[in-house]
Design an enzyme around this catalytic site. Structure first.
Site, PDB file in Angstrom:
ATOM      1  N   ARG A 123       0.864  -1.176   0.000  1.00  6.83           N
ATOM      2  CA  ARG A 123       0.000   0.000   0.000  1.00  6.83           C
ATOM      3  C   ARG A 123       0.903   1.230   0.000  1.00  6.83           C
ATOM      4  O   ARG A 123       2.035   1.191   0.482  1.00  6.83           O
ATOM      5  CB  ARG A 123      -0.899   0.018   1.239  1.00  6.83           C
ATOM      6  CG  ARG A 123      -1.836  -1.181   1.349  1.00  6.83           C
ATOM      7  CD  ARG A 123      -2.629  -1.115   2.642  1.00  6.83           C
ATOM      8  NE  ARG A 123      -3.574  -2.231   2.754  1.00  6.83           N
ATOM      9  CZ  ARG A 123      -3.319  -3.373   3.380  1.00  6.83           C
ATOM     10  NH1 ARG A 123      -2.136  -3.564   3.952  1.00  6.83           N
ATOM     11  NH2 ARG A 123      -4.229  -4.330   3.450  1.00  6.83           N
ATOM     12  N   LYS A 141      -2.162  -2.864   7.791  1.00  7.86           N
ATOM     13  CA  LYS A 141      -3.388  -2.448   8.467  1.00  7.86           C
ATOM     14  C   LYS A 141      -3.613  -3.270   9.728  1.00  7.86           C
ATOM     15  O   LYS A 141      -3.398  -4.474   9.735  1.00  7.86           O
ATOM     16  CB  LYS A 141      -4.587  -2.620   7.530  1.00  7.86           C
ATOM     17  CG  LYS A 141      -4.764  -1.492   6.527  1.00  7.86           C
ATOM     18  CD  LYS A 141      -6.071  -1.656   5.787  1.00  7.86           C
ATOM     19  CE  LYS A 141      -6.321  -0.487   4.837  1.00  7.86           C
ATOM     20  NZ  LYS A 141      -7.601  -0.659   4.118  1.00  7.86           N
ATOM     21  N   HIS A 157      -2.317   2.172  -5.911  1.00  6.26           N
ATOM     22  CA  HIS A 157      -3.163   0.992  -5.689  1.00  6.26           C
ATOM     23  C   HIS A 157      -3.382   0.215  -6.984  1.00  6.26           C
ATOM     24  O   HIS A 157      -3.618  -0.989  -6.955  1.00  6.26           O
ATOM     25  CB  HIS A 157      -4.508   1.406  -5.088  1.00  6.26           C
ATOM     26  CG  HIS A 157      -4.971   0.470  -4.013  1.00  6.26           C
ATOM     27  ND1 HIS A 157      -4.380   0.403  -2.765  1.00  6.26           N
ATOM     28  CD2 HIS A 157      -5.961  -0.466  -4.004  1.00  6.26           C
ATOM     29  CE1 HIS A 157      -4.989  -0.521  -2.045  1.00  6.26           C
ATOM     30  NE2 HIS A 157      -5.941  -1.062  -2.761  1.00  6.26           N
ATOM     31  N   ARG A 197      -0.716  -2.177  -7.041  1.00  4.95           N
ATOM     32  CA  ARG A 197      -1.036  -3.256  -6.094  1.00  4.95           C
ATOM     33  C   ARG A 197      -2.011  -4.250  -6.741  1.00  4.95           C
ATOM     34  O   ARG A 197      -1.855  -5.457  -6.627  1.00  4.95           O
ATOM     35  CB  ARG A 197      -1.638  -2.647  -4.833  1.00  4.95           C
ATOM     36  CG  ARG A 197      -2.045  -3.638  -3.740  1.00  4.95           C
ATOM     37  CD  ARG A 197      -2.378  -2.842  -2.480  1.00  4.95           C
ATOM     38  NE  ARG A 197      -3.209  -3.567  -1.542  1.00  4.95           N
ATOM     39  CZ  ARG A 197      -2.749  -4.396  -0.599  1.00  4.95           C
ATOM     40  NH1 ARG A 197      -1.447  -4.622  -0.504  1.00  4.95           N
ATOM     41  NH2 ARG A 197      -3.578  -4.989   0.247  1.00  4.95           N
ATOM     42  N   HIS A 202      -4.537  -9.096   3.344  1.00  2.00           N
ATOM     43  CA  HIS A 202      -5.988  -9.003   3.515  1.00  2.00           C
ATOM     44  C   HIS A 202      -6.444  -9.833   4.706  1.00  2.00           C
ATOM     45  O   HIS A 202      -6.013 -10.974   4.870  1.00  2.00           O
ATOM     46  CB  HIS A 202      -6.708  -9.512   2.261  1.00  2.00           C
ATOM     47  CG  HIS A 202      -6.627  -8.581   1.101  1.00  2.00           C
ATOM     48  ND1 HIS A 202      -6.881  -8.958  -0.196  1.00  2.00           N
ATOM     49  CD2 HIS A 202      -6.333  -7.256   1.047  1.00  2.00           C
ATOM     50  CE1 HIS A 202      -6.737  -7.927  -0.994  1.00  2.00           C
ATOM     51  NE2 HIS A 202      -6.405  -6.885  -0.276  1.00  2.00           N
ATOM     52  N   TYR A 238     -10.298 -10.217  -7.295  1.00  2.00           N
ATOM     53  CA  TYR A 238      -9.390 -10.354  -8.436  1.00  2.00           C
ATOM     54  C   TYR A 238      -9.658 -11.591  -9.284  1.00  2.00           C
ATOM     55  O   TYR A 238      -9.218 -11.658 -10.421  1.00  2.00           O
ATOM     56  CB  TYR A 238      -7.940 -10.431  -7.945  1.00  2.00           C
ATOM     57  CG  TYR A 238      -7.483  -9.215  -7.192  1.00  2.00           C
ATOM     58  CD1 TYR A 238      -7.174  -8.031  -7.849  1.00  2.00           C
ATOM     59  CD2 TYR A 238      -7.353  -9.247  -5.809  1.00  2.00           C
ATOM     60  CE1 TYR A 238      -6.749  -6.910  -7.148  1.00  2.00           C
ATOM     61  CE2 TYR A 238      -6.930  -8.136  -5.097  1.00  2.00           C
ATOM     62  CZ  TYR A 238      -6.632  -6.970  -5.777  1.00  2.00           C
ATOM     63  OH  TYR A 238      -6.218  -5.864  -5.087  1.00  2.00           O
TER      64      TYR A 238
END
Length: 310
Positions: free
Chosen positions: A161, A185, A257, A260, A283, A292
């Site tokens: 990120r 995150k 992004h 990414r 994630h 995806y």
């Protein structure tokens, strides 16, 4: 107006305790904590109640309608995912109350709005090649070109990120192992890997560095000897990516992004399993990674080629 109603002390105290709980016990980021407080304040300002015992389905439904009618998009209503963020905060708050044996509304009765599948933009291989080569086409110092190539290579090589990239220190990168750990995150740590081209780009860039900053990516338009505070911000990196997409002649909107997304789609298209890609992207939920799969399903293409128009 939201500001005209003062939330009761009882409710405000419970919000404060909940905020402390998710920050300390659940290790939520400061941004998430601040957003949750804002969402809850908005709910209780709208509800105009003095106790959490007064929350009911009618209040929740009317709040959802209220959110829907707030301007937030060109269509004149708040985005679905933004409305859902409010409801997720409320559900978590109600779950906290239940855990503390405080009677209130059941969190299970709050349903999130169904969202449209996300559109994933990614770059084709030729677009990527043109974009990574683009710094060589500008009139800039050699250190700037090397830095920008390293940024583009690293974004595609690791799927980081933009905030993660901006926070990297020189000591973060292990150029001997071709991998390093990153805190993403929610404070989650994951391992990311360097491709040969990304490693080479980083080595060339770092060899040219003469400043004393410990940041991996720094500004090149100030005196290197005074570069302690010259590290690039996420916004600066976004502008760099946008600039080279334009120079490369890419007409679609390109952000960090997008690289990414390109990293993830490339892995899946080459046959990587989705669980591994989930780990590499950091994630929490597999459902986030599954966005995806519809664009990387080789099996569908094989079936099409085999049976269509024969």
């Amino acid at each position: 107006m939201e500001q005209e109603y003062k939330i009761s002390k009882e409710i405000q105290n419970l919000i404060n305790k909940f905020i402390s709980y998710i920050e300390i016990n659940r290790n939520r980021s400061l941004k998430t904590v601040n957003n949750y407080r804002r969402y809850l304040n908005r709910f209780f300002t709208f509800a105009k109640i003095n106790s959490v015992k007064e929350i009911n389905q009618n209040i929740v439904d009317n709040f959802i309608l209220y959110l829907r009618r707030q301007n937030g998009t060109r269509d004149g209503e708040m985005k679905t995912n933004t409305r859902n963020y409010h409801l997720i905060a409320l559900r978590m708050f109600l779950k906290y109350l239940a855990k503390e044996d405080i009677k209130s509304f059941s969190p299970d009765k709050i349903e999130l709005a169904r969202q449209q599948p996300r559109q994933v933009d990614f770059l084709e291989k030729e677009e990527l090649k043109k974009m990574i080569y683009a710094p060589n086409l500008i009139k800039e110092s050699e250190i700037t070109k090397l830095r920008d190539i390293a940024i583009l290579e690293l974004l595609f090589s690791t799927g980081l990120r933009v905030s993660e990239l901006a926070n990297l220190k020189k000591e973060s990168i292990n150029l001997h192992k071709d991998e390093f750990s990153i805190r993403g995150k929610g404070g989650k740590i994951r391992v990311v890997f360097l491709s040969d081209t990304a490693k080479e780009a980083l080595i060339k860039y770092l060899e040219k560095r003469t400043d004393v900053s410990d940041a991996l990516f720094v500004r090149t338009d100030i005196d290197p000897k005074k570069n302690e505070l010259g590290n690039l911000t996420p916004r600066s990196i976004q502008r760099i990516v946008k600039k080279y997409a334009k120079i490369a002649g890419i007409t679609k909107r390109v952000t960090p992004h997008t690289l990414r997304h390109s990293f993830a789609t490339d892995l899946l298209y080459q046959g990587a399993d989705i669980r591994s890609v989930q780990e590499m992207l950091g994630h929490s939920s597999i459902s986030t990674t599954q966005v995806y799969t519809h664009i990387t399903n080789k099996r569908l293409k094989e079936i099409y080629d085999k049976f269509h128009d024969k």
